[in-house]
Design an enzyme around this catalytic site. Structure first.
Site, short mmCIF file in Angstrom:
data_model
loop_
_atom_site.label_atom_id
_atom_site.label_comp_id
_atom_site.label_asym_id
_atom_site.label_seq_id
_atom_site.Cartn_x
_atom_site.Cartn_y
_atom_site.Cartn_z
N GLY A 1 0.81 -1.32 -0.12
CA GLY A 1 -0.10 -0.01 0.03
C GLY A 1 1.00 1.16 0.10
N GLY B 1 17.46 8.81 -12.82
CA GLY B 1 17.57 9.44 -11.66
C GLY B 1 16.10 10.35 -11.45
CG ASP C 1 5.32 3.69 -2.19
OD1 ASP C 1 4.76 4.60 -2.86
OD2 ASP C 1 5.04 2.50 -2.32
CB THR D 1 11.17 9.61 -9.97
OG1 THR D 1 9.83 9.13 -9.95
CG2 THR D 1 11.34 10.19 -8.60
CG ASN E 1 4.70 0.25 0.48
OD1 ASN E 1 4.52 -0.71 1.37
ND2 ASN E 1 4.37 0.12 -0.78
CB THR F 1 -0.06 -3.16 -10.69
OG1 THR F 1 1.48 -3.35 -10.61
CG2 THR F 1 -0.81 -3.14 -9.48
CG ASN G 1 5.93 7.64 -12.43
OD1 ASN G 1 5.28 8.19 -13.38
ND2 ASN G 1 5.50 6.51 -12.00
CD GLN H 1 5.23 -3.63 -11.06
OE1 GLN H 1 4.80 -2.49 -10.58
NE2 GLN H 1 5.98 -4.23 -10.13
#
Length: 295
Positions: A37, A207, A234, A202, A41, A104, A174, A102
């Site tokens: 979560g 970086g 996180d 991010t 986190n 989710t 991000n 990934q």
């Protein structure tokens, strides 16, 4: 005291050889269950770094007496929970393929209560993934606020983004989230960053970009052997906010956040390898130099 608002969840992380095409299936190479979560986190990261933290979240009937509850008690996280007895705690199902990509799927479970819940007025709050209307109400009531849209970004309307940007001090996103926000708002990522005092974008292995009142600086990532990217963002926010609470300048907050994130990706699970302040400072000295407030 740093407050964090958003999801507490159970993470199911699976490795698969490849993502299947429509109407087909594949097999798992590994399936492990972890504490997760986004908000939880971040709270765990802040607590492990030694800062006091309150988690404002929602949990279901499976949480009381669970190993996750004991974990939060051990970390000293103060909890302001909405308890939903007829729903499970939120659950994330994450699938990583061998190419490093990934996918989710997120079951909100008890977190659905955020939509109608009373928002608290907080002194220093980070709003992580949660119901957009709840985060809007938190932003309007709080004294100092930071925000990241996370996987819930597609739930926000233009009006909700506008209200949040008008009421926050720090924006985290991000590169994909920043682009999505900018598109919804009809602006550029550069102009989006100028809407707030501090923006941190991010960019994975490249970086992060720090924008302070529109002035941009790049902070490189730390190269480590990556086991799982889940939770890196996180951990970055936990490191940044902990440093900010301690009075460090924004650039140093970024290098501390980057260092904290580098630990998390070395092991599978968002909370498996969170660093203490001492561990973080040791690695920080190797890559960015000693931690000093004059940064």
């Amino acid at each position: 005291m740093i407050s964090v608002v958003g999801h507490t969840a159970i993470d199911h992380i699976c490795r698969v050889p490849r993502f299947p095409e429509k109407h087909t299936s594949t097999y798992t190479l590994d399936h492990r269950i972890f504490f997760g979560g986004g908000a939880a986190n971040i709270a765990a990261g802040i607590a492990t770094l030694g800062e006091r933290c309150t988690l404002v979240s929602a949990v279901g009937s499976d949480f009381p007496g669970s190993a996750y509850e004991r974990r939060m008690e051990e970390l000293g996280i103060e909890r302001r929970f909405f308890f939903v007895p007829d729903r499970p705690t939120a659950t994330a199902f994450m699938f990583n393929d061998l190419a490093g990509d990934q996918i989710t799927y997120f079951d909100w479970g008890a977190s659905a209560v955020f939509a109608e819940a009373d928002a608290p007025a907080l002194e220093f709050v980070h709003m992580a993934t949660a119901d957009p209307s709840f985060n809007v109400r938190v932003a309007e009531k709080s004294e100092f606020a930071s925000f990241d849209p996370g996987q819930d970004i597609l739930k926000y309307s233009r009006e909700q983004f506008e209200t949040i940007l008008d009421n926050i001090n720090i924006l985290f996103a991000n590169r994909h989230e920043a682009a999505t926000m900018a598109e919804v708002l009809g602006t550029s990522v550069s102009d989006l960053a100028k809407r707030v005092e501090i923006a941190v974008i991010t960019m994975d292995a490249e970086g992060c970009m720090l924008c302070v009142r529109g002035e941009k600086q790049m902070v490189p990532a730390i190269r480590v052997e990556m086991a799982d990217p889940t939770g890196a963002g996180d951990a970055f926010r936990a490191g940044f906010l902990s440093a900010y609470q301690r009075g460090y300048a924004p650039l140093r907050c970024c290098t501390i956040g980057t260092t904290a994130a580098s630990f998390v990706v070395e092991q599978v699970g968002c909370q498996t390898n969170l660093p203490t302040w001492e561990r973080m400072a040791g690695r920080h000295a190797q890559y960015f130099g000693p931690i000093e407030k004059e940064a």
